[in-house]
Design a protein around this motif. Sequence first.
Motif, PDB file in Angstrom:
ATOM      1  N   PHE A   3     -72.552 -69.044-160.348  1.00 38.73           N
ATOM      2  CA  PHE A   3     -72.865 -69.653-161.488  1.00 38.73           C
ATOM      3  C   PHE A   3     -71.765 -70.557-161.698  1.00 38.73           C
ATOM      4  CE2 PHE A   3     -72.812 -70.093-165.930  1.00 38.73           C
ATOM      5  CZ  PHE A   3     -74.162 -70.487-166.373  1.00 38.73           C
ATOM      6  N   ALA A   4     -70.567 -70.398-161.592  1.00 34.46           N
ATOM      7  CA  ALA A   4     -69.558 -71.520-162.092  1.00 34.46           C
ATOM      8  C   ALA A   4     -69.597 -72.481-161.188  1.00 34.46           C
ATOM      9  CB  ALA A   4     -67.971 -70.942-161.955  1.00 34.46           C
ATOM     10  N   LEU A   5     -69.987 -72.371-159.797  1.00 30.52           N
ATOM     11  CA  LEU A   5     -69.709 -73.454-158.834  1.00 30.52           C
ATOM     12  C   LEU A   5     -71.095 -74.473-159.004  1.00 30.52           C
ATOM     13  CD1 LEU A   5     -68.894 -74.803-156.029  1.00 30.52           C
ATOM     14  CD2 LEU A   5     -70.477 -73.285-155.040  1.00 30.52           C
ATOM     15  N   SER A   6     -72.371 -73.643-159.397  1.00 34.27           N
ATOM     16  CA  SER A   6     -73.565 -74.588-159.619  1.00 34.27           C
ATOM     17  C   SER A   6     -73.490 -75.219-160.858  1.00 34.27           C
ATOM     18  CB  SER A   6     -74.775 -73.809-159.476  1.00 34.27           C
ATOM     19  OG  SER A   6     -74.792 -72.488-160.225  1.00 34.27           O
ATOM     20  N   SER A   7     -72.896 -74.413-161.896  1.00 34.76           N
ATOM     21  CA  SER A   7     -72.643 -75.043-163.379  1.00 34.76           C
ATOM     22  C   SER A   7     -71.765 -76.472-163.206  1.00 34.76           C
ATOM     23  CB  SER A   7     -71.917 -74.083-164.313  1.00 34.76           C
ATOM     24  OG  SER A   7     -72.861 -73.247-164.714  1.00 34.76           O
ATOM     25  N   SER A   8     -70.836 -76.364-162.511  1.00 32.38           N
ATOM     26  CA  SER A   8     -69.945 -77.493-162.269  1.00 32.38           C
ATOM     27  C   SER A   8     -70.614 -78.621-161.477  1.00 32.38           C
ATOM     28  CB  SER A   8     -68.450 -77.124-161.365  1.00 32.38           C
ATOM     29  OG  SER A   8     -67.914 -76.035-162.008  1.00 32.38           O
ATOM     30  N   ILE A   9     -71.366 -78.296-160.413  1.00 34.62           N
ATOM     31  CA  ILE A   9     -72.345 -79.281-159.747  1.00 34.62           C
ATOM     32  C   ILE A   9     -73.012 -79.992-160.626  1.00 34.62           C
ATOM     33  CG2 ILE A   9     -73.798 -79.827-157.960  1.00 34.62           C
ATOM     34  CD1 ILE A   9     -72.299 -77.550-156.244  1.00 34.62           C
ATOM     35  N   ARG A  10     -73.804 -79.120-161.666  1.00 29.20           N
ATOM     36  CA  ARG A  10     -74.620 -79.718-162.456  1.00 29.20           C
ATOM     37  C   ARG A  10     -74.062 -80.705-163.580  1.00 29.20           C
ATOM     38  NH1 ARG A  10     -76.955 -75.606-166.685  1.00 29.20           N
ATOM     39  NH2 ARG A  10     -74.781 -75.226-167.271  1.00 29.20           N
ATOM     40  N   ILE A  11     -72.558 -80.459-163.947  1.00 28.04           N
ATOM     41  CA  ILE A  11     -71.996 -81.405-164.845  1.00 28.04           C
ATOM     42  C   ILE A  11     -71.598 -82.536-163.793  1.00 28.04           C
ATOM     43  CG2 ILE A  11     -69.814 -81.799-165.712  1.00 28.04           C
ATOM     44  CD1 ILE A  11     -69.675 -79.049-166.798  1.00 28.04           C
ATOM     45  N   ILE A  12     -71.326 -82.701-162.601  1.00 27.36           N
ATOM     46  CA  ILE A  12     -71.118 -83.834-161.763  1.00 27.36           C
ATOM     47  C   ILE A  12     -72.125 -84.556-161.846  1.00 27.36           C
ATOM     48  CG2 ILE A  12     -70.509 -84.399-159.497  1.00 27.36           C
ATOM     49  CD1 ILE A  12     -68.732 -81.937-159.152  1.00 27.36           C
ATOM     50  N   PHE A  13     -73.402 -83.999-161.463  1.00 30.68           N
ATOM     51  CA  PHE A  13     -74.664 -85.061-161.495  1.00 30.68           C
ATOM     52  C   PHE A  13     -75.005 -85.397-162.750  1.00 30.68           C
ATOM     53  CE2 PHE A  13     -75.431 -82.630-157.411  1.00 30.68           C
ATOM     54  CZ  PHE A  13     -75.494 -83.809-156.444  1.00 30.68           C
ATOM     55  N   PHE A  14     -74.907 -84.666-163.657  1.00 29.73           N
ATOM     56  CA  PHE A  14     -74.969 -85.335-165.249  1.00 29.73           C
ATOM     57  C   PHE A  14     -74.390 -86.201-165.522  1.00 29.73           C
ATOM     58  CE2 PHE A  14     -75.695 -84.208-169.861  1.00 29.73           C
ATOM     59  CZ  PHE A  14     -76.987 -83.799-169.756  1.00 29.73           C
ATOM     60  N   SER A  15     -72.923 -86.208-165.215  1.00 29.99           N
ATOM     61  CA  SER A  15     -71.824 -87.166-165.418  1.00 29.99           C
ATOM     62  C   SER A  15     -72.180 -88.509-164.812  1.00 29.99           C
ATOM     63  CB  SER A  15     -70.395 -86.651-165.332  1.00 29.99           C
ATOM     64  OG  SER A  15     -70.266 -85.756-166.018  1.00 29.99           O
ATOM     65  N   ILE A  16     -72.463 -88.334-163.481  1.00 30.34           N
ATOM     66  CA  ILE A  16     -73.038 -89.650-162.515  1.00 30.34           C
ATOM     67  C   ILE A  16     -74.062 -90.091-163.183  1.00 30.34           C
ATOM     68  CG2 ILE A  16     -73.928 -89.959-160.521  1.00 30.34           C
ATOM     69  CD1 ILE A  16     -71.890 -88.175-159.106  1.00 30.34           C
ATOM     70  N   GLU A  17     -74.963 -89.296-163.628  1.00 29.63           N
ATOM     71  CA  GLU A  17     -76.303 -89.914-164.219  1.00 29.63           C
ATOM     72  C   GLU A  17     -75.883 -90.803-165.725  1.00 29.63           C
ATOM     73  OE1 GLU A  17     -80.107 -88.295-166.605  1.00 29.63           O
ATOM     74  OE2 GLU A  17     -79.447 -87.117-164.879  1.00 29.63           O
ATOM     75  N   PHE A  18     -75.042 -90.211-166.171  1.00 26.71           N
ATOM     76  CA  PHE A  18     -74.496 -90.972-167.665  1.00 26.71           C
ATOM     77  C   PHE A  18     -73.803 -92.199-167.314  1.00 26.71           C
ATOM     78  CE2 PHE A  18     -71.045 -91.441-170.615  1.00 26.71           C
ATOM     79  CZ  PHE A  18     -71.751 -91.899-171.802  1.00 26.71           C
ATOM     80  N   LEU A  19     -72.745 -92.126-166.437  1.00 25.02           N
ATOM     81  CA  LEU A  19     -71.896 -93.104-165.992  1.00 25.02           C
ATOM     82  C   LEU A  19     -72.518 -94.477-165.269  1.00 25.02           C
ATOM     83  CD1 LEU A  19     -68.616 -91.339-165.438  1.00 25.02           C
ATOM     84  CD2 LEU A  19     -69.347 -92.447-167.464  1.00 25.02           C
TER      85      LEU A  19
END
Length: 185
Positions: free
Chosen positions: A131-147
């Motif tokens: 869960f922690a790994l996939s949540s962190s990957i979700r943040i990475i993709f979410f941040s890339i989408e934002f930035l």
Amino acid sequence: MSIKRTIEKYGPSIFSIIGTICLGILDFLGLVNHEAFKTFISEIITITSILIGFIGVLLGLIASIKNTPVFQSFLKAGNRQYSLRLKSHILSAMCSNFITIIISLVLLLLFEQDSQTLLYLRYTLIIVFLFALSSSIRIIFFSIEFLFSNSSEKDLQKKINFNDSDRDAFWRKEADSEKNKIHDY
């Protein structure tokens, strides 16, 4: 709710449950090497520490751009929901990463004991780690989408920078309102 949003919301939970079930099946079939689990726990701690460091750097980046005009206009442009989702994603990833480290340390301390509780704790570690790994990957993709989102950048540029005709119309309107104030006296 769109498919992308559903995957974003429930993806880490589904991934961690399916991964743990697969590991349980492999363990039941006798394909899991329990002797190598201690080194696996050490690797989990290393990966989780790297993820916490990445999220910490991301928080520093967000804190540094929080008061910039671009970010403020992004929030005013109806993207408040986006920032709230990012906040909840970061919070869930940080909490699950810290819980992963705590469980890993407890397992390392109690590793030599052979009890049913440790078996349950191992599966708990796996589910929380996935869960922690996939949540962190979700943040990475979410941040890339934002930035790096081109559409939001164009929208922000339209809202922040006036083009020439908008600037001229704005100043004409201001001048007309000043003339009306003078004629009113």
